[in-house]
Design an enzyme around this catalytic site. Structure first.
Site, short mmCIF file in Angstrom:
data_model
loop_
_atom_site.label_atom_id
_atom_site.label_comp_id
_atom_site.label_asym_id
_atom_site.label_seq_id
_atom_site.Cartn_x
_atom_site.Cartn_y
_atom_site.Cartn_z
N GLU A 215 41.44 61.13 18.77
CA GLU A 215 41.81 60.79 20.15
C GLU A 215 42.66 59.51 20.21
OE1 GLU A 215 41.52 62.88 22.36
OE2 GLU A 215 39.99 64.20 21.53
N HIS A 218 46.17 60.49 19.78
CA HIS A 218 46.76 60.94 21.04
C HIS A 218 47.11 59.76 21.94
CE1 HIS A 218 46.35 65.17 20.41
NE2 HIS A 218 45.03 65.22 20.52
#
Length: 302
Positions: A215, A218
């Site tokens: 994450e 991202h």
């Protein structure tokens, strides 16, 4: 972005699917293949532990030790540290020279350990849908100075169903329109199911803390290698073998152009035990974001 155990598992609640781009065309040559001489970017993070009144170290009220070890694991992965699960000897990978630390000063200038604990039963949250604004209503620090990470008190049934998601940067790189939007319209940060935060003994392919690594990728501008499931336009990173379908598990297969899929890449939905690689193009992308749209994170930390 939602990370699921199986690619065909369709979620119907609390899930927000978004795509991320990894085009690197505007980046100068000096950003390619970070060398030991390049600056180490250090970033402050704050971990908001949302719990339901449990004692510290019980259920979603994660212990300080587990939180600290998760940040250590995150750094091992981004720094490709020898002797850890984050190390690899792949010639197209490198030390990203990006590292993270639990904040030592809060937004008001007071000392902190970078961990904030919120009993959700004592807060009247006006929102019902679990998303970034929902969790920000519990606690939210200046997104320009800190990466906000919320651990969510999802029930046991959420294990391997909801792992985590992140907002993307507002960047001038191609594909910006595909990011899950953050400020100034929505709160931004990273949400992680508490069960998948850090190393644990849950029966899952995702129990070694790699959800946060994925994450954070991202958050700093990376896309899944399959992108929009198009062989010609997937993650826009030339050194990640093209693939036009979900990648999970630990068994590689032939992707586009009959190339072996890079099963060890952090941006797949690969099992935690198999992940250990950011490619040079992916590192280039993240460093570009940290010198442009998320530059304030680095300036504040230093």
């Amino acid at each position: 972005m939602i990370l699921q155990k199986a690619a065909q598992n369709t979620l119907t609640i609390l899930l927000f699917i978004s795509l991320f781009s990894c085009e690197t065309e505007p980046i100068e040559k000096t950003e390619l293949n970070p060398s030991p001489e390049q600056k180490i970017f250090e970033i402050n993070v704050v971990v908001h532990i949302i719990h339901n009144g449990e004692a510290i170290g019980t259920g979603p009220n994660l212990s300080d030790d587990r939180i600290a070890k998760q940040i250590e694991s995150l750094n091992n992965d981004f720094r490709r540290k020898a002797g850890t699960r984050g190390f690899n000897s792949n010639p197209i990978s490198d030390d990203a020279r990006i590292q993270f630390k639990l904040a030592q000063t809060d937004p008001e200038g007071n000392p902190t350990n970078g961990i904030v604990r919120i009993n959700s039963q004592e807060v009247n949250n006006p929102l019902e849908a679990w998303g970034f604004d929902y969790f920000a209503n519990f606690n939210y620090w200046d997104y320009k100075r800190y990466v906000n990470i919320w651990t969510a008190p999802f029930p046991e049934s959420g294990i391997d169903v909801y792992l985590g998601e992140a907002t993307g940067p507002d960047t001038d790189l191609p594909g910006n329109e595909l990011f899950s939007g953050g400020e100034p319209f929505y709160a931004e940060g990273i949400i992680i199911n508490h069960a998948h935060f850090g190393e644990s003994d849950i029966e899952s392919d995702y129990n070694l803390g790699r959800t946060l690594t994925h994450e954070m990728g991202h958050y700093l501008g990376l896309l899944h290698p399959w992108g929009g499931k198009d062989c010609d336009n997937n993650d826009y990173c030339d050194d990640t073998p093209a693939v036009d379908t979900f990648v999970s598990g630990c068994t590689s297969f032939k992707g586009c152009n009959q190339e072996d899929v890079m099963i060890e890449n952090y941006m797949n939905w690969t099992s935690d035990i198999c992940m250990n690689t950011f490619t040079n193009n992916q590192i280039e992308r993240m460093r570009y974001v940290l010198t442009h749209s998320r530059k304030s994170l680095v300036d504040t930390a230093n």
